[in-house]
Design a protein around this motif. Structure first.
Motif, PDB file in Angstrom:
ATOM      1  N   LEU A 151     -30.178  22.066 -23.609  1.00 25.56           N
ATOM      2  CA  LEU A 151     -29.526  21.360 -24.708  1.00 25.56           C
ATOM      3  C   LEU A 151     -29.632  19.870 -24.401  1.00 25.56           C
ATOM      4  O   LEU A 151     -29.543  19.467 -23.236  1.00 25.56           O
ATOM      5  N   VAL A 152     -29.851  19.085 -25.456  1.00 25.42           N
ATOM      6  CA  VAL A 152     -29.968  17.636 -25.265  1.00 25.42           C
ATOM      7  C   VAL A 152     -28.753  16.971 -25.902  1.00 25.42           C
ATOM      8  O   VAL A 152     -28.433  17.236 -27.068  1.00 25.42           O
ATOM      9  N   PHE A 153     -28.089  16.139 -25.133  1.00 30.39           N
ATOM     10  CA  PHE A 153     -26.828  15.525 -25.538  1.00 30.39           C
ATOM     11  C   PHE A 153     -27.000  14.029 -25.790  1.00 30.39           C
ATOM     12  O   PHE A 153     -28.001  13.426 -25.389  1.00 30.39           O
ATOM     13  N   ALA A 154     -25.979  13.456 -26.423  1.00 30.83           N
ATOM     14  CA  ALA A 154     -25.999  12.020 -26.719  1.00 30.83           C
ATOM     15  C   ALA A 154     -26.012  11.187 -25.444  1.00 30.83           C
ATOM     16  O   ALA A 154     -26.482  10.050 -25.447  1.00 30.83           O
ATOM     17  N   ASN A 155     -25.505  11.728 -24.353  1.00 30.16           N
ATOM     18  CA  ASN A 155     -25.497  11.021 -23.070  1.00 30.16           C
ATOM     19  C   ASN A 155     -25.220  12.026 -21.958  1.00 30.16           C
ATOM     20  O   ASN A 155     -24.902  13.187 -22.227  1.00 30.16           O
ATOM     21  N   GLY A 156     -25.333  11.566 -20.725  1.00 28.01           N
ATOM     22  CA  GLY A 156     -25.165  12.456 -19.586  1.00 28.01           C
ATOM     23  C   GLY A 156     -23.736  12.941 -19.421  1.00 28.01           C
ATOM     24  O   GLY A 156     -23.509  14.098 -19.028  1.00 28.01           O
ATOM     25  N   ALA A 157     -22.766  12.091 -19.730  1.00 22.46           N
ATOM     26  CA  ALA A 157     -21.365  12.484 -19.568  1.00 22.46           C
ATOM     27  C   ALA A 157     -21.051  13.682 -20.471  1.00 22.46           C
ATOM     28  O   ALA A 157     -20.324  14.599 -20.083  1.00 22.46           O
ATOM     29  N   ALA A 158     -21.602  13.682 -21.687  1.00 26.59           N
ATOM     30  CA  ALA A 158     -21.385  14.805 -22.615  1.00 26.59           C
ATOM     31  C   ALA A 158     -21.993  16.083 -22.044  1.00 26.59           C
ATOM     32  O   ALA A 158     -21.428  17.172 -22.203  1.00 26.59           O
ATOM     33  N   ALA A 159     -23.136  15.950 -21.380  1.00 29.09           N
ATOM     34  CA  ALA A 159     -23.776  17.128 -20.772  1.00 29.09           C
ATOM     35  C   ALA A 159     -22.913  17.670 -19.629  1.00 29.09           C
ATOM     36  O   ALA A 159     -22.807  18.891 -19.444  1.00 29.09           O
ATOM     37  N   ILE A 160     -22.284  16.786 -18.874  1.00 24.77           N
ATOM     38  CA  ILE A 160     -21.393  17.221 -17.794  1.00 24.77           C
ATOM     39  C   ILE A 160     -20.214  17.997 -18.387  1.00 24.77           C
ATOM     40  O   ILE A 160     -19.888  19.117 -17.968  1.00 24.77           O
ATOM     41  N   TYR A 161     -19.593  17.406 -19.397  1.00 25.11           N
ATOM     42  CA  TYR A 161     -18.425  18.035 -20.035  1.00 25.11           C
ATOM     43  C   TYR A 161     -18.781  19.432 -20.541  1.00 25.11           C
ATOM     44  O   TYR A 161     -18.068  20.405 -20.293  1.00 25.11           O
TER      45      TYR A 161
END
Ligand SMILES: *Cc1c(COP(=O)(O)O)cnc(C)c1O
Length: 386
Positions: free
Chosen positions: A77-87
């Protein structure tokens, strides 16, 4: 799959868009259907359909397929930023009353998730040094459900023994996630060592031009689908098509940039190590690094980010050095074309600065795409002011 094939061909169906070499930015919020039956079928399988761009989008999907393949994973999945991917990597895998083990000093927003968000559900976190498997074994509790790794750490480059942690976690049904931003899949392949979820910020090396944010999470198709169908769609933190397009563009040159950046960093490090004012250089693939042997077994490269300390470093002298640099921009982040410097003491109240605490003296440097000699000259004149 061959790296060149992933970067140049995978996911690109050019006949569908006028044989354009560069993929289009499908800048749309929604997609229309001809029949109710088509719509019904799409609703039944949102992950296999284009319905609405909070879910899937054709431009983003090209990137998604490439990033999954790069990690050797079933899906991404590709997220708006890395922090969102962590969450999105952490929250779906814990429930009220659980316990998490995290490596000490992870990326700041991972730490805040553990310290301030998970306690809302009575989920506690034990931080471990993480350099030895025994630390994980000792931190285990009956309710441990998640282990969070960052290897190497992006300030001190501490490394966890990934295969051992993965084996321990699997034997107990514990989910593991690694922040693999420092290495990228080009330099470290955690899925092959048994780690469940790989996260990386695409803002850094994948974008590579300091003009967009992005984040990636990879894992098995089943795990990624579960995240997509609930948390990903609920939080709405997927990447926008234009930013996905910028990351596709960055991805084309990732191997070439990383190779050049690593070579420059090694030249700069070799020069720094012989400088009389330099106390220490921390770089995981430097033979003097405390975990060099482990680094060599897990990593095939180390990129452009490293940390130095200077002899007799205090806030005033560190400030003089950093402000004297002309070509290293003083800024957070890394992975772009431009070299950067970030002193740890900028985040420490000067009254609380402890000269005996080596971490307070950390100065993080990132070498970009400039010539090594150009950067060394800059460091030389700044060290004269220190
Ligand atoms: C920058 C960074 C992140 C967060 O990524 P964003 O794209 O800035 O949200 C996570 N981990 C590491 C190691 C990073 O350097």
């Amino acid at each position: 799959m061959d790296l060149s094939q992933i970067l140049n061909e995978l996911g690109e169906e050019r006949s569908g868009y006028f044989n354009a070499v560069a993929p289009p930015i499908v800048q749309t919020s929604n997609f229309a259907f001809d029949t109710v039956e088509d719509l019904r079928r799409a609703f039944a399988d949102e992950m296999g359909s284009y319905i609405y761009s909070r879910g899937l989008n054709p431009t983003t999907d090209i990137l998604r397929r490439k990033l999954a393949a790069l990690d050797g994973a079933g899906d991404a999945l590709v997220f708006a930023n890395g922090a969102a991917a962590i969450y999105a990597g952490v929250v779906p895998h814990v429930k009220a009353g659980d316990h998490v083990i995290s490596v000490r000093s992870p990326y700041s927003w991972a730490q805040r998730t553990f310290d301030q968000i998970l306690p809302r559900w009575n989920i506690s976190t034990t931080y471990v040094d993480g350099t030895d498997i025994r630390q994980f074994e000792e931190a285990l509790r009956p309710n441990t459900s998640f282990i969070y790794l960052e290897s190497p750490n992006s300030w001190n480059f501490a490394i966890q023994p990934l295969a051992e942690v993965a084996a321990l976690a699997r034997s107990r049904g514990i989910v593991t996630l690694i922040d693999n931003s420092y290495c990228t899949p080009l330099h470290q392949r955690p899925h092959e060592l048994g780690i469940d979820l790989c996260m990386q910020t695409a803002t850094k090396y994948i974008g590579g031009h300091s003009d967009t944010l992005g984040g990636v999470l990879t894992g098995t198709p089943e795990r990624i689908r579960r995240i997509f169908e609930l948390d990903y769609l609920a939080v709405g933190s997927g990447i926008a098509p234009f930013n996905a397009w910028l990351l596709l563009r960055g991805l084309r040159t990732l191997p070439a940039r990383l190779e050049r950046i690593a070579r420059t960093a090694q030249e700069v490090i070799a020069w720094l190590k012989q400088h009389p004012k330099v106390a220490r250089v921390l770089y995981p693939l430097d033979p003097g690094f405390p975990q060099y042997e482990l680094a060599r077994t897990q990593m095939s490269g180390a990129g452009g980010l490293f940390t130095i300390t200077l002899k007799g470093g205090n806030p005033e002298r560190i400030t003089r050095f950093c402000e004297a640099l002309q070509h290293f921009l003083m800024a957070v982040s890394w992975g772009g074309y431009e070299s950067l410097v970030l002193p740890k003491c900028a985040g420490i109240d000067p009254a609380a600065f402890d000269p005996a605490n080596e971490e307070h003296q950390y100065i993080r440097l990132y070498c970009g795409l400039e010539d090594a000699a150009y950067l060394i000259k800059d460091l030389e004149q700044a060290l004269e002011r220190f």
